[in-house]
Design a protein around this motif. Structure first.
Motif, PDB file in Angstrom:
ATOM      1  N   ALA A  93     -84.731  39.005 -33.179  1.00  0.00           N
ATOM      2  CA  ALA A  93     -84.451  39.203 -31.554  1.00  0.00           C
ATOM      3  C   ALA A  93     -82.963  38.712 -32.164  1.00  0.00           C
ATOM      4  CB  ALA A  93     -85.251  38.055 -31.102  1.00  0.00           C
ATOM      5  N   GLU A  94     -82.202  37.493 -32.754  1.00  0.00           N
ATOM      6  CA  GLU A  94     -81.011  36.609 -32.733  1.00  0.00           C
ATOM      7  C   GLU A  94     -80.379  38.258 -33.623  1.00  0.00           C
ATOM      8  OE1 GLU A  94     -81.681  33.155 -35.327  1.00  0.00           O
ATOM      9  OE2 GLU A  94     -82.205  31.798 -33.566  1.00  0.00           O
ATOM     10  N   GLU A  95     -80.628  39.038 -34.557  1.00  0.00           N
ATOM     11  CA  GLU A  95     -79.508  39.914 -35.159  1.00  0.00           C
ATOM     12  C   GLU A  95     -79.384  41.084 -34.162  1.00  0.00           C
ATOM     13  OE1 GLU A  95     -81.809  39.319 -39.706  1.00  0.00           O
ATOM     14  OE2 GLU A  95     -82.887  40.675 -38.195  1.00  0.00           O
ATOM     15  N   ALA A  96     -80.576  41.047 -32.631  1.00  0.00           N
ATOM     16  CA  ALA A  96     -80.076  41.662 -32.547  1.00  0.00           C
ATOM     17  C   ALA A  96     -79.115  41.644 -30.731  1.00  0.00           C
ATOM     18  CB  ALA A  96     -81.518  43.163 -31.764  1.00  0.00           C
ATOM     19  N   GLY A  97     -79.280  40.763 -30.811  1.00  0.00           N
ATOM     20  CA  GLY A  97     -78.156  39.724 -29.107  1.00  0.00           C
ATOM     21  C   GLY A  97     -79.008  39.870 -28.644  1.00  0.00           C
ATOM     22  N   ILE A  98     -80.458  39.796 -28.386  1.00  0.00           N
ATOM     23  CA  ILE A  98     -81.404  39.688 -27.921  1.00  0.00           C
ATOM     24  C   ILE A  98     -81.864  38.699 -27.207  1.00  0.00           C
ATOM     25  CG2 ILE A  98     -83.856  40.030 -27.336  1.00  0.00           C
ATOM     26  CD1 ILE A  98     -84.042  42.337 -29.186  1.00  0.00           C
TER      27      ILE A  98
END
Length: 619
Positions: A93-98
């Motif tokens: 999620a952090e990698e995708a900006g979620i």
């Protein structure tokens, strides 16, 4: 699906699945090629020479027919990098900006073991800072600091790698941790302190040593390696295996080197911590080291997931080259290309950099390794007296035996020509010798070179079913698997099976998957394989579901087929019940319980009438 403060929100999981394309994610680790509706490649989770790992883009799943691992893109990251489900969701999620809910990724009520691990990680962080401070700022570390400076260590390197010093006095760290409220018995379990033999207390495990902190793949402090400053043994002392640390599964500097390893596709394997650090300073940012000489198959598997090729850069002395030979064989056995750096004059990497400079080390050594075959031939020379005719002959014959083991005809030709030129043996003679060795080996070889898993054997293609196919499971398994395949793609089929069968599947995992499907559709979801997979979060069930979805031949889900398959499951259930009741009646008769035996006989008659009904076995 829970995180701190409650469950992982369903929309977060679905957003993660949408944001991370499974082909792109897997493709960063596995070279995938198109094969019908699948993509296939070599499995990153076990050693194989023939691809048995598949990705099905339309369903968002991966499945390996060799080791059985399977699941969604979240499961792939879990398996590849050792994350728990909440950790994988949080990181992806952090990698995708979620955005994540506050506190997401941490269990609401950690277990006792998790609390101990966290305490030990905190204690190791404190210990690393403590040792580093002593080295850089106190009289305790003056001599150690001078030693490091002589070895070419700058303050910048010392700070970056958090190098420290554990003084000769044996209670400084113990007192430091005790004052901060750490349970010293737990610290003993973690390898930071040791208990006195007379039971009077604890003392520092590391004394009089330069300290190299060891981090896990997430960068958390989990152990130490201590190099003795003065004379004594052992030269290096590692933390013992603990709740945090297992030397067979940890590589020094892996956390820092991993981005460059992924980028370059190459990992450089060193023997020692100083070698890694000096090489890093020279510009080799993809270097790692095992804990002393304990390089293991688990390390190979770990590196194989992130690198396409390994370069071994061990010490140039006999012991270092013997260790390189062993490690090279481990990479080759795992099907991973490997080369070896030949350091001159018995030097180790640290010494070479000090003598010839960092530029020469990178240009002439790390960037100019020899092939594993060339290295073996060079190593082989040490066992023969090449100035004597008998020694030359023995070397050539042994070299030909080694070359005969190569799969590539071009490689065999190349090395045989080299031997022919150097030792003035006729090339045709060497080729004939090589041919006879290979013919004899082929004659004596069993049916496959991987007896434990013959179908996954490049030398035994006739015994291996094509990728994407599985051996046909037993009949009742196949019937239930087909029903579940239909249910995962059709909500009405799932509802029909629910009404007719409920949990009456005879295979435990099938019944569990059916229960998950009933719950999934009850929540109003439409058929969506990837989304359904995210509800399982059980590795065994994910494997079973992925195997079912990977079936190549599945009959159409017509009303007649659905009726026939459901009736077949019920029939098999009745047969099982009948067998059990017959056995129970026999036991009652042997016990002299005539009334009970008669009651069971009535039940048996009812079951037999049901079985004589119009149930028809589906084709």
């Amino acid at each position: 699906m829970w995180m701190a403060g409650g469950r992982i929100p369903e929309d977060v999981i679905q957003a993660v699945l949408r944001a991370h394309d499974i082909v792109e994610t897997v493709g960063r680790t596995v070279h995938l090629t198109k094969s019908g509706k699948y993509l296939k490649g070599l499995c990153p989770f076990h050693s194989e020479k023939t691809p048995s790992f598949t990705v099905t883009p339309e369903k968002g799943i991966f499945h390996c027919y060799g080791c059985g691992k399977s699941g969604s893109v979240i499961r792939f990251r879990m398996e590849l990098e050792g994350y728990s489900f909440p950790e994988a969701v949080r990181i992806m999620a952090e990698e995708a900006g979620i955005p994540l809910p506050r506190g997401a990724g941490v269990p609401e009520e950690p277990t006792a073991a998790q609390l101990e691990r966290q305490k030990l990680i905190e204690a190791h962080e404190y210990a690393a800072k403590f040792y580093h401070y002593l080295l850089q700022n106190t009289e305790h570390g003056r001599e150690a600091k001078a030693y490091l400076k002589r070895r070419g260590m700058s303050d910048k390197l010392i700070d970056q790698f958090m190098i420290g010093y554990a003084p000769e006095r044996g209670d400084l760290l113990t007192g430091f941790l005790d004052k901060r409220g750490y349970d010293l018995r737990l610290m003993e379990k973690g390898g930071l302190v040791a208990s006195r033999s007379d039971g009077t207390g604890f003392f520092d495990r590391f004394r009089g040593r330069i300290m190299f902190p060891i981090r896990d793949r997430e960068g958390r402090m989990i152990a130490f390696a201590g190099r003795i400053l003065h004379d004594g043994q052992p030269k290096y002392l590692n933390s013992p295996d603990s709740l945090l640390f297992n030397k067979s599964r940890v590589l020094y500097n892996f956390h820092e080197a991993r981005p460059e390893i992924r980028k370059s596709g190459r990992v450089v394997l060193f023997e020692g911590y100083m070698d890694v650090i000096r090489a890093w300073d020279a510009g080799v940012r993809n270097g790692v080291a095992s804990m002393g000489t304990s390089f293991t198959e688990e390390h190979v598997a770990m590196l194989r997931r992130v690198a396409d090729e390994a370069v071994i850069c061990y010490d140039g002395d006999d012991a270092g080259q013997a260790a390189a030979l062993k490690s090279a064989a481990m990479f080759e056995n795992a099907g991973m290309p490997v080369k070896v750096v030949l350091l001159p004059g018995g030097l180790d990497p640290d010494e070479y950099i000090g003598k010839y400079g960092p530029e020469s080390f990178v240009r002439d050594m790390v960037n100019q390794p020899v092939s594993a075959v060339k290295f073996k031939l060079i190593f082989l020379r040490k066992n023969h007296k090449l100035l004597e005719d008998e020694g030359r002959k023995d070397y050539v014959l042994e070299a030909v035996r080694m070359i005969a083991g190569l799969d590539s005809p071009a490689e065999r030709e190349f090395y045989l020509k080299e031997l022919s030129r150097e030792f003035e043996f006729p090339l045709e003679t060497l080729k004939q010798e090589c041919f006879e060795i290979r013919a004899a080996a082929q004659k004596n070889r069993p049916a496959g070179d991987k007896l434990g898993n013959r179908w996954n054997n490049g030398r035994n293609e006739t015994a291996r079913p094509p990728v994407g196919r599985m051996p046909e499971p037993p009949g009742r398994h196949h019937i239930e698997r087909t029903l579940l395949y239909w249910m995962m793609h059709d909500a009405e089929a799932a509802e029909y099976v629910h009404d007719k069968l409920g949990d009456a599947f005879q295979v435990e995992d099938h019944a569990a998957i059916a229960a998950y499907l009933y719950a999934y559709y009850a929540q109003g979801h439409e058929p969506d394989v990837t989304r359904f997979f995210s509800t399982l979060q059980d590795e065994r069930l994910e494997r079973t579901a992925a195997s079912i979805l990977s079936m190549e031949t599945v009959p159409p889900c017509t009303s007649d087929n659905l009726d026939a398959f459901v009736e077949e499951v019920l029939k098999r259930q009745r047969l099982t019940a009948l067998k059990e009741r017959v056995e129970e009646r026999i036991r009652a008769e042997r016990a002299g319980d005539a009334l009970r035996a008669a009651q069971i006989a009535i039940e048996i008659n009812t079951l037999e009438r049901q079985l004589r009904g119009k149930a028809t076995r589906p084709s």
